[in-house]
Enzyme design. Structure first.
Site, PDB file in Angstrom:
ATOM      1  N   ASP A   1       0.821  -1.209   0.000  1.00  0.00           N
ATOM      2  CA  ASP A   1       0.000   0.000   0.000  1.00  0.00           C
ATOM      3  C   ASP A   1       0.859   1.263   0.000  1.00  0.00           C
ATOM      4  O   ASP A   1       2.001   1.242   0.445  1.00  0.00           O
ATOM      5  CB  ASP A   1      -0.927  -0.030   1.227  1.00  0.00           C
ATOM      6  CG  ASP A   1      -2.106   0.916   1.087  1.00  0.00           C
ATOM      7  OD1 ASP A   1      -2.417   1.348  -0.043  1.00  0.00           O
ATOM      8  OD2 ASP A   1      -2.719   1.230   2.128  1.00  0.00           O
TER       9      ASP A   1
ATOM     10  N   TRP B   1       2.724   8.053  -2.163  1.00  0.00           N
ATOM     11  CA  TRP B   1       4.132   8.263  -2.506  1.00  0.00           C
ATOM     12  C   TRP B   1       4.231   9.178  -3.731  1.00  0.00           C
ATOM     13  O   TRP B   1       5.014  10.127  -3.752  1.00  0.00           O
ATOM     14  CB  TRP B   1       4.801   6.913  -2.800  1.00  0.00           C
ATOM     15  CG  TRP B   1       6.232   7.012  -3.220  1.00  0.00           C
ATOM     16  CD1 TRP B   1       7.324   7.049  -2.399  1.00  0.00           C
ATOM     17  CD2 TRP B   1       6.732   7.108  -4.564  1.00  0.00           C
ATOM     18  NE1 TRP B   1       8.472   7.164  -3.152  1.00  0.00           N
ATOM     19  CE2 TRP B   1       8.130   7.193  -4.488  1.00  0.00           C
ATOM     20  CE3 TRP B   1       6.123   7.118  -5.827  1.00  0.00           C
ATOM     21  CZ2 TRP B   1       8.945   7.303  -5.612  1.00  0.00           C
ATOM     22  CZ3 TRP B   1       6.936   7.224  -6.945  1.00  0.00           C
ATOM     23  CH2 TRP B   1       8.328   7.313  -6.839  1.00  0.00           C
TER      24      TRP B   1
ATOM     25  N   ASN C   1     -10.905  -2.628  -5.653  1.00  0.00           N
ATOM     26  CA  ASN C   1     -10.151  -1.592  -6.366  1.00  0.00           C
ATOM     27  C   ASN C   1     -10.786  -1.183  -7.696  1.00  0.00           C
ATOM     28  O   ASN C   1     -10.404  -0.175  -8.290  1.00  0.00           O
ATOM     29  CB  ASN C   1      -8.691  -2.011  -6.584  1.00  0.00           C
ATOM     30  CG  ASN C   1      -7.832  -1.947  -5.336  1.00  0.00           C
ATOM     31  OD1 ASN C   1      -6.892  -2.729  -5.167  1.00  0.00           O
ATOM     32  ND2 ASN C   1      -8.116  -1.012  -4.426  1.00  0.00           N
ATOM     33  N   TRP C   2     -11.802  -1.940  -8.161  1.00  0.00           N
ATOM     34  CA  TRP C   2     -12.539  -1.523  -9.370  1.00  0.00           C
ATOM     35  C   TRP C   2     -13.258  -0.203  -9.143  1.00  0.00           C
ATOM     36  O   TRP C   2     -13.686   0.453 -10.094  1.00  0.00           O
ATOM     37  CB  TRP C   2     -13.561  -2.592  -9.778  1.00  0.00           C
ATOM     38  CG  TRP C   2     -12.984  -3.935 -10.099  1.00  0.00           C
ATOM     39  CD1 TRP C   2     -13.031  -5.043  -9.309  1.00  0.00           C
ATOM     40  CD2 TRP C   2     -12.275  -4.326 -11.291  1.00  0.00           C
ATOM     41  NE1 TRP C   2     -12.396  -6.104  -9.930  1.00  0.00           N
ATOM     42  CE2 TRP C   2     -11.923  -5.687 -11.142  1.00  0.00           C
ATOM     43  CE3 TRP C   2     -11.896  -3.653 -12.459  1.00  0.00           C
ATOM     44  CZ2 TRP C   2     -11.226  -6.398 -12.114  1.00  0.00           C
ATOM     45  CZ3 TRP C   2     -11.194  -4.362 -13.428  1.00  0.00           C
ATOM     46  CH2 TRP C   2     -10.867  -5.711 -13.254  1.00  0.00           C
TER      47      TRP C   2
HETATM   48  C1  IPE Z   1      -5.382  -2.795  -0.403  1.00  0.00           C
HETATM   49  O1  IPE Z   1      -5.077  -1.456  -0.429  1.00  0.00           O
HETATM   50  C2  IPE Z   1      -5.315  -3.371  -1.788  1.00  0.00           C
HETATM   51  C3  IPE Z   1      -3.994  -3.495  -2.359  1.00  0.00           C
HETATM   52  C4  IPE Z   1      -2.875  -3.185  -1.779  1.00  0.00           C
HETATM   53  C5  IPE Z   1      -3.961  -4.064  -3.686  1.00  0.00           C
HETATM   54  P1  IPE Z   1      -6.201  -0.335  -0.585  1.00  0.00           P
HETATM   55  O2  IPE Z   1      -5.477   0.953  -0.680  1.00  0.00           O
HETATM   56  O3  IPE Z   1      -7.131  -0.661  -1.699  1.00  0.00           O
HETATM   57  O4  IPE Z   1      -6.996  -0.445   0.783  1.00  0.00           O
HETATM   58  P2  IPE Z   1      -7.890   0.618   1.535  1.00  0.00           P
HETATM   59  O5  IPE Z   1      -8.875   1.146   0.525  1.00  0.00           O
HETATM   60  O6  IPE Z   1      -6.985   1.694   2.032  1.00  0.00           O
HETATM   61  O7  IPE Z   1      -8.515  -0.144   2.657  1.00  0.00           O
HETATM   62  C1  IPE Z   2      -1.534   0.274  -3.340  1.00  0.00           C
HETATM   63  O1  IPE Z   2      -1.327   1.639  -3.379  1.00  0.00           O
HETATM   64  C2  IPE Z   2      -1.672  -0.330  -4.711  1.00  0.00           C
HETATM   65  C3  IPE Z   2      -3.049  -0.707  -5.061  1.00  0.00           C
HETATM   66  C4  IPE Z   2      -4.088  -0.644  -4.281  1.00  0.00           C
HETATM   67  C5  IPE Z   2      -3.235  -1.209  -6.407  1.00  0.00           C
HETATM   68  P1  IPE Z   2      -2.529   2.654  -3.337  1.00  0.00           P
HETATM   69  O2  IPE Z   2      -2.892   3.017  -4.739  1.00  0.00           O
HETATM   70  O3  IPE Z   2      -3.659   2.147  -2.529  1.00  0.00           O
HETATM   71  O4  IPE Z   2      -1.845   3.883  -2.619  1.00  0.00           O
HETATM   72  P2  IPE Z   2      -2.532   4.905  -1.612  1.00  0.00           P
HETATM   73  O5  IPE Z   2      -3.134   4.109  -0.513  1.00  0.00           O
HETATM   74  O6  IPE Z   2      -3.562   5.652  -2.399  1.00  0.00           O
HETATM   75  O7  IPE Z   2      -1.411   5.766  -1.148  1.00  0.00           O
HETATM   76 MG    MG Z   3      -4.128   2.353  -0.568  1.00  0.00          MG
END
Ligand code: IPE
Ligand code: IPE
Ligand code: MG
Length: 250
Positions: free
Chosen positions: A32, A37, A80-81
């Site tokens: 995450d 970043w 994530n969709w």
């Molecule tokens: C979990 O991270 C999913 C992945 C790392 C692929 P998210 O960024 O989607 O989780 P939430 O929304 O902060 O709980």
């Molecule tokens: C994790 O990074 C990767 C995926 C969920 C695919 P994020 O995209 O969730 O990064 P933040 O949480 O927005 O910083």
């Molecule tokens: Mg995240």
């Protein structure tokens, strides 16, 4: 007798007091913080994901050389969709390109590739790249690398229940082993250590069945900044924990 180190990362681990004979067999990672970043650097979120891919490449190598047997990483959740279409599309093509570009190196390094998630729902190009990777590496005997794509822990349990019902197993015969035996990769042991980067103290639907007694280590570093030292630190923290599984340990 303590295991003897055989390479640079193992030397470094031993110097940090890590017992190579007591490594976590299965490490799971919630990668995450890519977006945060990137934002901090004034970059687009997708550039954060691209940097995250570089991190993953080196963490897989480090974990393998350290002697970890199973590494499972959360690449894209079933939730994530909900993200903007351009980010979702960008992630799908990044994962597809990574699956294709890394296959050769992974195969050379004896990595066995698996996936977890509803793979039937991902774009065709990605699905076939993943299937090709699984098929090519299925007899490898090194680290088992599981990529969780379109993965949700609840969806996995739903899929397991559907499979159990489809097999006609009677209700009274269903045990925890029955459910565990119908998860996506039933021969993969439960994670010993779960690492989450970027500071969030939650599971976000990752391996919720399998993680009932997993040790959780959260680091503040966003995933693009996670490195060998962070991996070794997480292992060291893990080795200082007392796992009790509900029992009394003196
Ligand atoms: C979990 O991270 C999913 C992945 C790392 C692929 P998210 O960024 O989607 O989780 P939430 O929304 O902060 O709980
Ligand atoms: C994790 O990074 C990767 C995926 C969920 C695919 P994020 O995209 O969730 O990064 P933040 O949480 O927005 O910083
Ligand atoms: Mg995240």
């Amino acid at each position: 007798m303590a295991a003897i180190s055989q390479n640079r990362i193992q030397d470094r681990a031993v110097a940090l007091g890590i017992d190579l004979g007591q490594l976590p067999g299965h490490v799971a990672v919630i990668m995450d913080g890519n977006g945060r970043w990137a934002k901090k650097k004034g970059l687009q979120r997708l550039l954060g994901h691209r940097e995250g891919y570089r991190t993953l490449r080196s963490v897989l190598l480090n974990a393998s050389e350290l002697g970890i047997k199973f590494l499972t990483v959360y690449a894209f959740s079933a939730e994530n969709w909900r993200r903007p279409k351009d980010e979702v599309d960008g992630l799908m093509s990044l994962i597809e390109r990574a699956a294709k570009d890394e296959l050769r190196t992974m195969h050379q390094n004896n990595v066995r590739v698996q996936v977890a998630g509803r793979i039937s729902e991902v774009p065709d190009g990605l699905r076939s790249a993943l299937e090709h990777g699984i098929e090519t590496t299925k007899d490898n005997t090194g680290i088992t690398f599981t990529l969780a794509v379109n993965y949700g822990g609840r969806a996995e349990i739903v899929d397991a229940v559907r499979a159990i019902v489809a097999e006609g197993i009677e209700a009274e015969r269903i045990t925890e082993e029955t459910i565990a035996g119908h998860l996506y990769n039933p021969s993969t042991p439960e994670p010993d250590l779960m690492i989450r980067t970027a500071g969030e103290m939650r599971w976000s639907n990752f391996l919720i069945w399998q993680s009932a007694y997993t040790e959780l280590v959260v680091t503040e570093k966003p995933w693009p900044e996670f490195d060998e030292a962070e991996l070794l630190q997480a292992v060291s923290i893990y080795q200082h924990r007392t796992r009790k599984f509900g029992a009394v340990v003196e």
